[in-house]
Design a protein around this motif. Sequence first.
Motif, short mmCIF file in Angstrom:
data_model
loop_
_atom_site.label_atom_id
_atom_site.label_comp_id
_atom_site.label_asym_id
_atom_site.label_seq_id
_atom_site.Cartn_x
_atom_site.Cartn_y
_atom_site.Cartn_z
N PHE A 16 0.84 -1.20 0.00
CA PHE A 16 0.00 0.00 0.00
C PHE A 16 0.87 1.25 0.00
CE2 PHE A 16 -2.66 -3.21 2.04
CZ PHE A 16 -3.85 -3.08 1.35
N VAL A 17 0.33 2.32 -0.59
CA VAL A 17 0.93 3.64 -0.50
C VAL A 17 -0.11 4.56 0.14
CG1 VAL A 17 1.74 5.65 -1.77
CG2 VAL A 17 2.47 3.37 -2.47
N ILE A 18 0.27 5.25 1.21
CA ILE A 18 -0.62 6.19 1.88
C ILE A 18 -0.28 7.59 1.42
CG2 ILE A 18 -1.34 7.14 4.10
CD1 ILE A 18 -0.76 4.48 5.39
N ALA A 19 -1.24 8.22 0.77
CA ALA A 19 -1.04 9.57 0.25
C ALA A 19 -2.40 10.24 0.09
CB ALA A 19 -0.30 9.55 -1.08
N SER A 35 -3.03 13.98 -4.89
CA SER A 35 -1.70 14.58 -4.65
C SER A 35 -0.70 14.12 -5.71
CB SER A 35 -1.19 14.18 -3.26
OG SER A 35 -0.97 12.78 -3.20
N PRO A 36 0.40 14.88 -5.91
CA PRO A 36 1.45 14.47 -6.85
C PRO A 36 2.05 13.11 -6.49
CG PRO A 36 1.73 16.77 -6.25
CD PRO A 36 0.65 16.22 -5.35
N GLN A 81 0.74 5.99 -9.41
CA GLN A 81 -0.08 5.42 -10.48
C GLN A 81 0.71 5.33 -11.78
OE1 GLN A 81 -3.43 8.06 -10.34
NE2 GLN A 81 -4.53 6.84 -8.78
N LYS A 82 1.53 6.35 -12.04
CA LYS A 82 2.39 6.31 -13.23
C LYS A 82 3.39 5.17 -13.13
CE LYS A 82 5.93 8.96 -15.67
NZ LYS A 82 6.75 10.21 -15.68
N ASN A 83 3.99 4.98 -11.95
CA ASN A 83 4.92 3.88 -11.75
C ASN A 83 4.25 2.53 -11.94
OD1 ASN A 83 6.98 5.68 -11.16
ND2 ASN A 83 6.71 5.54 -8.95
#
Length: 268
Positions: A66-69, A73-74, A80-82
């Motif tokens: 998971f990524v918490i952001a 946000s950038p 998502q691009k990665n």
Amino acid sequence: MTKVKQKNVLGFFKKGVHRVVIATSVAEEGLDITQCNLVIRYLHVTNEIVRLQSRGRARAENSKYFVIAEKGSPTLDKEQKNKRCEEIMNEIVPELQEYLEKPENNWEKEMLEMQKVIKDKEDQMQRERTDNMSDDACEFQCMKCSSLICLSEDIRTIEGRHHIVINIEVNGRLKLKRGKPKFFGPDEPQVGGKIFCMKSDCQNELGTLCTYKDIVFPLIRLKLVRVVNKNGDGNKYKQWKQLTCRIQELSDDKFCSLVEERKMNLLL
């Protein structure tokens, strides 16, 4: 945290004593923890390669990442691009691997042939430079005031790369400033300090000092001098291999004779 403490923390985590490990980006690669089943990155996103490495820290079956952001946000956009880049990579790599494994696509052989062609060309150019070299002495002059520093026959190379002036008379044309030496290896020459043109109205920098087997020699920096051939034509060079005059390697016999010469000068 010291390496010992880091090792202890990872050991406790592997044994289940610790259930959670909070770490900086140092944990993104190199840690092999088969029991880990969850990786959470908090406001930290870099590129698709690091994303893949971070997900790889969770080795357990059915592990999650998971990524918490903040939404929109950038950081989230970059993640998502990665993700898209990783998906494209997963599509391309198997096809590329299949292509490279086919006998008709022998790219390794082609690469070795290209390297051989380049190497043969470089060797040919070196032979041509050697054949065109002259045994006639050239003058090495100060770039600023054109005063004589030494002749090409006064210079020797150590290990083919350190160009030292062995003629002790050159000390009368140079101002030496000792400095902290740089060590390249236990048995290699030590380089440090600076040498300048002796003329009071010039004082142009000409190189550095080289200590070899406890003997100090001036070391010429080619781009700071002018090389004049027997016809009086002066040229500036950036690399020693561009010279048309021959520079000999410092032999053991020559070094021993230099040591004896300096001993005699001390006694006089």
